[in-house]
Design a protein around this motif. Structure first.
Motif, PDB file in Angstrom:
ATOM      1  N   UNK A   1      31.470  79.078  70.592  1.00 19.15           N
ATOM      2  CA  UNK A   1      32.229  80.210  70.063  1.00 19.15           C
ATOM      3  C   UNK A   1      32.092  80.120  68.544  1.00 19.15           C
ATOM      4  N   UNK A   2      31.756  81.234  67.900  1.00 21.32           N
ATOM      5  CA  UNK A   2      31.645  81.198  66.436  1.00 21.32           C
ATOM      6  C   UNK A   2      32.628  82.168  65.790  1.00 21.32           C
ATOM      7  N   UNK A   3      33.049  83.178  66.550  1.00 26.34           N
ATOM      8  CA  UNK A   3      34.053  84.123  66.061  1.00 26.34           C
ATOM      9  C   UNK A   3      34.996  84.389  67.231  1.00 26.34           C
ATOM     10  N   UNK A   4      36.240  83.938  67.092  1.00 24.34           N
ATOM     11  CA  UNK A   4      37.170  84.060  68.227  1.00 24.34           C
ATOM     12  C   UNK A   4      37.460  85.508  68.580  1.00 24.34           C
ATOM     13  N   UNK A   5      37.197  86.431  67.672  1.00 25.13           N
ATOM     14  CA  UNK A   5      37.375  87.856  68.011  1.00 25.13           C
ATOM     15  C   UNK A   5      36.440  88.289  69.132  1.00 25.13           C
ATOM     16  N   UNK A   6      35.337  87.573  69.302  1.00 27.48           N
ATOM     17  CA  UNK A   6      34.353  87.938  70.335  1.00 27.48           C
ATOM     18  C   UNK A   6      34.666  87.290  71.673  1.00 27.48           C
ATOM     19  N   UNK A   7      35.631  86.376  71.724  1.00 24.00           N
ATOM     20  CA  UNK A   7      35.850  85.670  72.979  1.00 24.00           C
ATOM     21  C   UNK A   7      36.932  86.373  73.795  1.00 24.00           C
ATOM     22  N   UNK A   8      36.940  86.076  75.076  1.00 24.17           N
ATOM     23  CA  UNK A   8      37.908  86.459  76.097  1.00 24.17           C
ATOM     24  C   UNK A   8      39.322  86.647  75.527  1.00 24.17           C
ATOM     25  N   UNK A   9      39.905  87.838  75.691  1.00 24.84           N
ATOM     26  CA  UNK A   9      41.244  88.071  75.130  1.00 24.84           C
ATOM     27  C   UNK A   9      42.302  87.170  75.770  1.00 24.84           C
ATOM     28  N   UNK A  10      42.218  86.959  77.101  1.00 30.17           N
ATOM     29  CA  UNK A  10      43.277  86.213  77.774  1.00 30.17           C
ATOM     30  C   UNK A  10      43.323  84.769  77.298  1.00 30.17           C
ATOM     31  N   UNK A  11      42.136  84.189  77.093  1.00 30.39           N
ATOM     32  CA  UNK A  11      42.066  82.821  76.578  1.00 30.39           C
ATOM     33  C   UNK A  11      42.528  82.796  75.117  1.00 30.39           C
ATOM     34  N   UNK A  12      41.914  83.656  74.328  1.00 27.71           N
ATOM     35  CA  UNK A  12      42.064  83.516  72.880  1.00 27.71           C
ATOM     36  C   UNK A  12      43.453  83.915  72.398  1.00 27.71           C
TER      37      UNK A  12
END
Lengths: 504, 504
Positions: free
Chosen positions: A392-403
């Motif tokens: 993961x390099x930008x948390x905005x791009x990751x799964x909403x439920x996780x992040x």
């Protein structure tokens, strides 16, 4: 962008379809669903995951009734295996009391009014509910030491450990139970591979005698071993891992040091390879030899390998897990730095090994890949080369439920996203960094690696990318996995300026 | 997979649409189309490109009539600017006679029965037709030396060079002409940047005198210079390129050696950077200072840069171009090896520079990227590091019209595709290789780089990939282009074990 809208339908074999109604505006996430003898039961969550509702469903009309509502100032966990119910109508659920995730087995009325008392003690961290078999609830928990995961049975007010423990206490155990029969699997540090036994209650000694394979009594239960399920797994090419466990630094970080099988203290100085995961929901330091096979292989190439579980990793209680709220970067990175220092000090004091702290690499996958890139970007004084697998390099791009569980909504907490992400750090890169990513990764999408690579290019920072065609989040193809290991060692040797390996 | 099916329609402003009929089974490729005073005219080609038909179209009904049919045992070229017709009905076309691409300006009947004689001499390689203006045909050609491209005018049996040549003969010229006015642009080795002049026929000295800007007579024509179009182009950050031209080896390969601006013979030994394109349709060695600006920048970083045009490159005649038929790899690679050896020998003999032949890198883009990867894979004895930008790696993945011209149909000539491609060579990689590719490349698609990287990974060969997000076949974004240069030099310094640059 907007989350996917989730709905739930009860579909009959006669073709009927009944929509299930709940307040999806308040709780858009369908966190768990089960169907037991009493009908369907679900758990739903608010977007901020601080509200969770346990709902029983009337399958005939789709109407739901509230069994329980929980709140938490940070977030509520989804514990595997719950909600569930016993045939007698008790609801199986968990709750956090005094920093411990504890088991609830209670009548619905007690559950709803909050009067239900946990059936497990403080300090016993319930990890998952494994089976509900009649009135018996089988669950996995860590009691005291997070590296150990044991199996317990709760039934009618009684709590009993289920274990055959041929290798003594400790290890990573699991089980499933149905119709009174338990299939129990144990891993431990005493051996690689899993040991699987079938347990049955002692009901009629005449019958059981004919089947007895192992005369071990089963701790605290009336079960005994009636069969062993053999393992045909390949023997690992590395020997038994050479692991030293430490509680590192002031946070007593659970840490494993893996030394080369051929290493003799006082002979050569070893470069260091940190090999963490370091994020929520996954533990690397467990009492299972199998967990260290890859690390042992790296160690045998000439590294002192260190695996450390920092803040946020599971098994040490809800406060430990919640200590990363709002910042996925600094606590995780600081704990790796602390673990390294503590291991180095321990090695020197105990004359266990001579570590070269001028040659420290770090590798990891997924959250571990993020952590590795973070390490070389923010602590080049400590880490001299990094391998970031599927980071993961930008948390905005990751799964909403996780992040959002950890960082909240990106529109509300942009600062937490910024300090937890890597892109703004790209211009600082001063250490060799290899980015590996599967082009078919549908979990951490390839855009993460590409955005970091683009940011590095925009800043004129040299780096290396290895794109894996046809590979998803886990490189399970045998030849890819093998060559990935070899290329990582090649990269580390070159990046840390290590001598070529002795031909063996 | 099947080629796209192409059709041609004549669309009227009144909304009418008339399909144009030709034998598309025999000639599926629509190679060129024009509409002149006599109506639409097209050139169509067979799939194997050995048959080409020139067809006049009746715009009213879409019927076509054959003006000319050409065949060639290898392939027929599509020369820019033809077919075209003069207002008087002469057809402008080209033909290969005695290894020279020659201009035809002929009545349709002569053209059809093959009796039309070329209007240009043997040895004058027609490169393109620039304009048809009345009875005057303006065209570009190389006469003798392929690095020079001049402009000629043909009219009523007369052939005249159009040139203002302030810097002497030679250079790369082009022009457009309409209504008797010519806009002429010249590049040369005497200066960077282009010089543009407007030429008009001398018709009435009284009128012309008021406009005369430059008293240069225009060679062989009755034109004179009436205006200069200024250039506001940025001055290059590198100075005038320091280029030595050679005819290298037994094939007299047109070759340019570019030395660092600061270099003094007898002081330091220079590593070598080969900087080729090396494929059909693009020439790197031309008499234009602008062509060497990037190479000069690389030279100034401490390299002796060599640019060599091998077999298959344009300007040296049809036999030279056809010498690569059936093999896009070996002739191209052998010629780079030959050019390097010849330059090294020349430098030693003339005491021009001290080249270090143990440190030879090669870089290139597109066909040049293919050639660079090929070089390190097949000739690691000569090339010690390669940078492959947007490389073709498997010719089966490239454009059918381009590729089948040289290799035929992949189902008929699989062996030619195999020996011209890189994937089977991947296990041999023993030199550092950096692969750069735009993820949005719609010419050489990213699959080329990914397949090579996958094959290298499958063979356990370390390599480096730089994926360029949002970049097509040419990295035109300024920051990307700049950093690409810097990262290439970083890579070469590391791969060739060169000292860090002197701070300047």
């Amino acid at each position: 962008t907007a989350n996917a809208a989730v709905s739930l339908l009860v579909a009959g074999l006669d073709g009927s379809v009944v929509p299930v109604a709940w307040d999806a505006d308040a709780c858009p996430y369908l966190a768990a669903a089960d169907w037991d003898a009493l009908g369907p039961i679900i758990a739903v969550q608010s977007r901020d995951q601080r509200l969770m509702r346990l709902l029983a469903i009337d399958a005939a009309n789709g109407q739901t009734s509230l069994l329980r509502e929980d709140t938490n100032p940070h977030w509520l966990d989804i514990v595997p295996g719950v909600p569930a119910r016993t045939p007698g109508g008790k609801v199986v659920w968990t709750t956090i009391v005094d920093g411990t995730t504890r088991l609830l087995v209670a009548d619905p009325a007690e559950l709803a009014d909050g009067s239900a008392a946990p059936v497990t003690p403080a300090g016993m961290q319930v990890r998952s509910v494994l089976s509900v078999d009649g009135d018996t609830v089988l669950f996995a928990a860590s009691w005291g030491e997070p590296a150990d995961i044991g199996v317990w049975a709760y039934s009618s007010g009684e709590l009993a450990r289920v274990s055959i423990e041929p290798d003594g206490p400790g290890g990573v155990h699991t089980a499933v139970r149905s119709g009174g029969t338990t299939v129990f699997t144990a891993k431990s540090m005493a051996r690689t591979g899993a040991m699987t036994r079938v347990l049955r209650p002692v009901v009629d000694q005449h019958v059981v005698d004919q089947h007895v394979v192992d005369q071990h009594a089963v701790d605290g239960t009336a079960d005994e071993v009636v069969a062993t399920i053999g393992s045909l797994a390949e023997r690992p090419i590395v020997g038994e891992p050479r692991v030293t466990f430490l509680r590192a630094g002031r946070r007593q970080l659970r840490t494993a040091l893996i030394l080369p099988s051929w290493y003799e203290p006082g002979t050569v100085t070893l470069p260091v390879l940190m090999d963490p995961y370091g994020g929520p929901h996954s533990q690397r330091v467990t009492a299972s030899a199998d967990a260290y096979l890859s690390s042992q292989w790296f160690a045998d190439q000439g590294f002192a390998v260190i695996v450390a579980d920092g803040r946020g990793t599971p098994g040490r209680g809800s406060d430990w897990e919640r200590s990363i709220a709002g910042d996925l970067a600094s606590p995780a990175l600081d704990d790796q730095v602390d673990a390294l220092a503590a291991v180095a000090e321990h090695c020197e004091r105990e004359r266990l090994a001579d570590l070269d702290l001028a040659k420290v690499g770090i590798r990891g996958w997924s959250f571990g890949g993020f952590l590795s890139a973070l390490a070389v970007l923010r602590r080049p004084d400590v880490f001299h080369a990094g391998i970031a697998g599927a980071p993961v390099t930008d948390w905005r791009l990751y799964d909403t439920h996780y992040t959002e569980r950890y960082l909240g909504h990106p529109a509300e907490n942009p600062g937490d996203y910024d300090r937890s992400s890597l892109l703004a750090d790209a211009p600082k890169l001063s250490r060799p960094l290899m980015i590996i990513h599967g082009l078919a990764d549908d979990n951490v999408v390839i855009a993460h690696a590409l955005r970091l690579s683009s940011a590095l290019l925009a800043a004129g920072r040299a780096h290396s990318v290895l794109p894996l065609t046809g590979v998803t989040h886990i490189a399970s193809q045998e030849d890819v996995a093998e060559n990935l290991l070899l290329l990582q060692v090649d990269f580390l040797r070159s990046a840390l300026d290590l001598p070529s390996p002795p031909t063996s």
